[in-house]
Motif scaffolding. Structure first.
Motif, PDB file in Angstrom:
ATOM      1  N   PHE A  31      94.641  21.513   6.279  1.00  0.00           N
ATOM      2  CA  PHE A  31      93.424  21.012   5.634  1.00  0.00           C
ATOM      3  C   PHE A  31      93.299  21.482   4.185  1.00  0.00           C
ATOM      4  O   PHE A  31      92.604  20.853   3.383  1.00  0.00           O
ATOM      5  CB  PHE A  31      92.185  21.468   6.411  1.00  0.00           C
ATOM      6  N   ARG A  32      93.974  22.568   3.856  1.00  0.00           N
ATOM      7  CA  ARG A  32      93.896  23.066   2.475  1.00  0.00           C
ATOM      8  C   ARG A  32      94.490  22.069   1.478  1.00  0.00           C
ATOM      9  O   ARG A  32      94.177  22.112   0.283  1.00  0.00           O
ATOM     10  CB  ARG A  32      94.635  24.402   2.354  1.00  0.00           C
ATOM     11  N   TYR A  33      95.348  21.187   1.971  1.00  0.00           N
ATOM     12  CA  TYR A  33      96.028  20.242   1.080  1.00  0.00           C
ATOM     13  C   TYR A  33      95.478  18.821   1.207  1.00  0.00           C
ATOM     14  O   TYR A  33      96.042  17.889   0.632  1.00  0.00           O
ATOM     15  CB  TYR A  33      97.534  20.233   1.385  1.00  0.00           C
ATOM     16  N   ALA A  34      94.398  18.663   1.969  1.00  0.00           N
ATOM     17  CA  ALA A  34      93.831  17.324   2.182  1.00  0.00           C
ATOM     18  C   ALA A  34      92.392  17.279   1.694  1.00  0.00           C
ATOM     19  O   ALA A  34      91.691  18.299   1.656  1.00  0.00           O
ATOM     20  CB  ALA A  34      93.897  16.954   3.668  1.00  0.00           C
ATOM     21  N   ALA A  35      91.950  16.094   1.325  1.00  0.00           N
ATOM     22  CA  ALA A  35      90.551  15.909   0.935  1.00  0.00           C
ATOM     23  C   ALA A  35      89.662  16.141   2.163  1.00  0.00           C
ATOM     24  O   ALA A  35      90.014  15.742   3.279  1.00  0.00           O
ATOM     25  CB  ALA A  35      90.343  14.510   0.395  1.00  0.00           C
ATOM     26  N   ARG A  36      88.528  16.756   1.954  1.00  0.00           N
ATOM     27  CA  ARG A  36      87.672  17.127   3.069  1.00  0.00           C
ATOM     28  C   ARG A  36      87.273  15.921   3.912  1.00  0.00           C
ATOM     29  O   ARG A  36      87.202  16.014   5.148  1.00  0.00           O
ATOM     30  CB  ARG A  36      86.415  17.842   2.542  1.00  0.00           C
ATOM     31  N   GLN A  37      87.009  14.804   3.268  1.00  0.00           N
ATOM     32  CA  GLN A  37      86.566  13.624   4.009  1.00  0.00           C
ATOM     33  C   GLN A  37      87.659  13.049   4.900  1.00  0.00           C
ATOM     34  O   GLN A  37      87.401  12.183   5.747  1.00  0.00           O
ATOM     35  CB  GLN A  37      86.045  12.546   3.053  1.00  0.00           C
ATOM     36  N   GLU A  38      88.900  13.511   4.736  1.00  0.00           N
ATOM     37  CA  GLU A  38      90.013  13.020   5.547  1.00  0.00           C
ATOM     38  C   GLU A  38      90.530  14.052   6.550  1.00  0.00           C
ATOM     39  O   GLU A  38      91.569  13.816   7.172  1.00  0.00           O
ATOM     40  CB  GLU A  38      91.155  12.543   4.645  1.00  0.00           C
ATOM     41  N   TRP A  39      89.830  15.141   6.704  1.00  0.00           N
ATOM     42  CA  TRP A  39      90.282  16.182   7.645  1.00  0.00           C
ATOM     43  C   TRP A  39      90.384  15.628   9.062  1.00  0.00           C
ATOM     44  O   TRP A  39      91.348  15.915   9.780  1.00  0.00           O
ATOM     45  CB  TRP A  39      89.330  17.373   7.608  1.00  0.00           C
ATOM     46  N   ASP A  40      89.393  14.870   9.484  1.00  0.00           N
ATOM     47  CA  ASP A  40      89.410  14.321  10.843  1.00  0.00           C
ATOM     48  C   ASP A  40      90.600  13.393  11.050  1.00  0.00           C
ATOM     49  O   ASP A  40      91.243  13.415  12.105  1.00  0.00           O
ATOM     50  CB  ASP A  40      88.103  13.580  11.139  1.00  0.00           C
ATOM     51  N   LYS A  41      90.896  12.569  10.046  1.00  0.00           N
ATOM     52  CA  LYS A  41      92.024  11.642  10.159  1.00  0.00           C
ATOM     53  C   LYS A  41      93.350  12.401  10.225  1.00  0.00           C
ATOM     54  O   LYS A  41      94.251  12.049  10.995  1.00  0.00           O
ATOM     55  CB  LYS A  41      92.031  10.684   8.969  1.00  0.00           C
ATOM     56  N   VAL A  42      93.471  13.447   9.401  1.00  0.00           N
ATOM     57  CA  VAL A  42      94.699  14.252   9.401  1.00  0.00           C
ATOM     58  C   VAL A  42      94.872  14.946  10.750  1.00  0.00           C
ATOM     59  O   VAL A  42      95.975  14.960  11.319  1.00  0.00           O
ATOM     60  CB  VAL A  42      94.662  15.285   8.254  1.00  0.00           C
ATOM     61  N   ALA A  43      93.792  15.519  11.256  1.00  0.00           N
ATOM     62  CA  ALA A  43      93.859  16.196  12.547  1.00  0.00           C
ATOM     63  C   ALA A  43      94.256  15.229  13.664  1.00  0.00           C
ATOM     64  O   ALA A  43      95.063  15.563  14.537  1.00  0.00           O
ATOM     65  CB  ALA A  43      92.523  16.844  12.866  1.00  0.00           C
TER      66      ALA A  43
END
Length: 417
Positions: free
Chosen positions: A296-308
């Motif tokens: 998550f440190r390398y992703a935009a906060r609004q995309e954390w759920d999508k990355v997870a």
């Protein structure tokens, strides 16, 4: 205020033939409570029934101790027992002295019997003892929950009506240091199936407020229990370091642990090398939760759920080959936008995949550091309540008492759940 007593005749009155001891106790207690209520005596508080009973029990025990010490009953001429070694000495009672002891029901004034020779040493309330052990246990329990010495003193005054200074509370908590040192240096088992390692941070106020890491190691034993192996205060640079972990793991080995099957840890750089140096055959497993959080440190906060959501198929893959396929798919979808996440997982892949070779029950245990995180959560709660500590020893003492409060046996060990 009316005194509460139960005569021998009253005992006989409530003890019909065949009455069981438990029933006798219930009837005696009921009789005492009813008598107290009828006489307007409170059950708790100053001069309450519990305080009066505590006084009578302590004084009766002390009377029994001095009788045993002298060899004859009160008001009984000891010349009748000249054959008794204690009685033959000629030592007799010499009145009483008043003493106030702090108990769990508040301060209680008792009469301590004396002998003419001054050789009587009471055990239930020893000379110069001002608190019963139950009070010490209350202090240690409150301290383990993070209360400051001032808060503990105020609590004892409000609940028990007992005036206990902050200095006395510090003296009580300092008693755990010897036990802590013994616990910290105890021999360990030769093999542990799984070892979880992590650290928490405390604030020390040594001239200025600074963070200090406290290293914690928790093992799963072959008997299916979990055991905290020790606590270590790290270097004063404020950060967790693989170099210091090497010292910690080496100490664990020197205390008897020849081998560990798997070590579960966060993704700290250099930690796998430290583990391999101490236990060459041990499997290093990176905590999956830590790895996802690091992503998550390398992703935009609004995309954390999508990355997870995109990473989940990797973590739940039935085999390592399937996990590699899902990772390639993740790289195709997110690699251009977040190449640092792909690089992070590539670097951690060797320590991420070991848990995939096990079935779901074992995976649930070894894929994350959650078992030690639950312990750390209790530690952090106690630490936050204290704010900061004046020195390293006071911080370690607080963490140690918190750990002991999790285990009634006082061994830092409990059944795995």
């Amino acid at each position: 205020m009316t005194d509460v007593t139960v005569s021998a005749e009253a005992v006989e009155e409530v003890q019909p033939t065949g009455l069981q001891p438990d029933a006798l106790d219930d009837q005696l207690i009921g009789q005492l409570v009813d008598r107290a209520k009828a006489d307007g005596i409170k059950l708790t508080g100053e001069s309450g029934l519990l305080q009066q009973l505590t006084k009578k029990v302590l004084e009766s025990a002390l009377e029994g101790e001095i009788t045993d010490h002298l060899g004859h009953e009160k008001h009984e001429k000891h010349e009748k027992h000249e054959k008794h070694e204690k009685a033959a000495s000629g030592n007799t009672r010499n009145g009483n002295r008043a003493k106030t002891v702090i108990t769990e029901v508040g301060p209680v004034e008792i009469e301590v019997p004396r002998d003419r020779e001054g050789s009587f040493g009471p055990q239930i309330v020893k000379k110069r003892q001002r608190r019963l052990t139950g009070v010490d246990e209350v202090v240690l329990s409150l301290s383990a929950r993070g209360l400051t010495h001032g808060e503990i003193s105020a609590h004892l005054a409000e609940v028990y009506g007992a005036e206990v200074s902050k200095t006395t509370i510090s003296t009580i908590t300092d008693k755990v240091i010897d036990g802590m040192n013994e616990w910290q240096n105890r021999p360990l088992e030769s093999v542990y199936p799984v070892l979880f390692i992590d650290c928490v941070h405390v604030k020390l106020h040594d001239g200025k407020v600074a963070n200090r890491p406290i290293y914690v190691a928790l093992a799963v034993t072959v008997e299916d229990t979990r055991e905290i192996l020790g606590l270590w205060s790290g270097d004063g640079d404020g950060g967790e370091g693989a170099k210091y972990w090497l010292q910690v793991l080496t100490e664990i080995k020197n205390r008897g642990t020849e081998d560990v099957c798997m070590v579960v840890c966060d993704g700290l750089k250099g930690l796998p090398d430290a583990i391999e140096t101490v236990w060459p055959q041990a499997i290093t497993q990176t905590c999956v939760v830590h790895l996802i959080r690091a992503s998550f440190r390398y992703a935009a906060r609004q995309e954390w759920d999508k990355v997870a959501k995109a990473l989940k198929p990797i973590c739940t893959a039935p085999t390592q080959d399937v996990a590699e396929e899902r990772f390639l798919e993740f790289g195709e979808s997110w690699g251009r936008k977040y190449p640092a996440i792909v690089k992070l997982w590539e670097n951690a892949w060797a320590e991420f995949v070991p848990f995939l070779q096990f079935d779901s029950e074992i995976r649930r245990v070894v894929c994350t550091t959650n078992p030690i995180e639950s312990v750390n959560a209790r530690i952090r709660k106690a630490v936050r309540a204290r704010g900061h500590f004046p020195n390293e020893q006071s911080a370690i003492k607080c963490v140690y008492m918190t750990i002991m409060s999790l285990d009634p046996t006082g061994q830092g060990r409990k059944r795995w759940t």
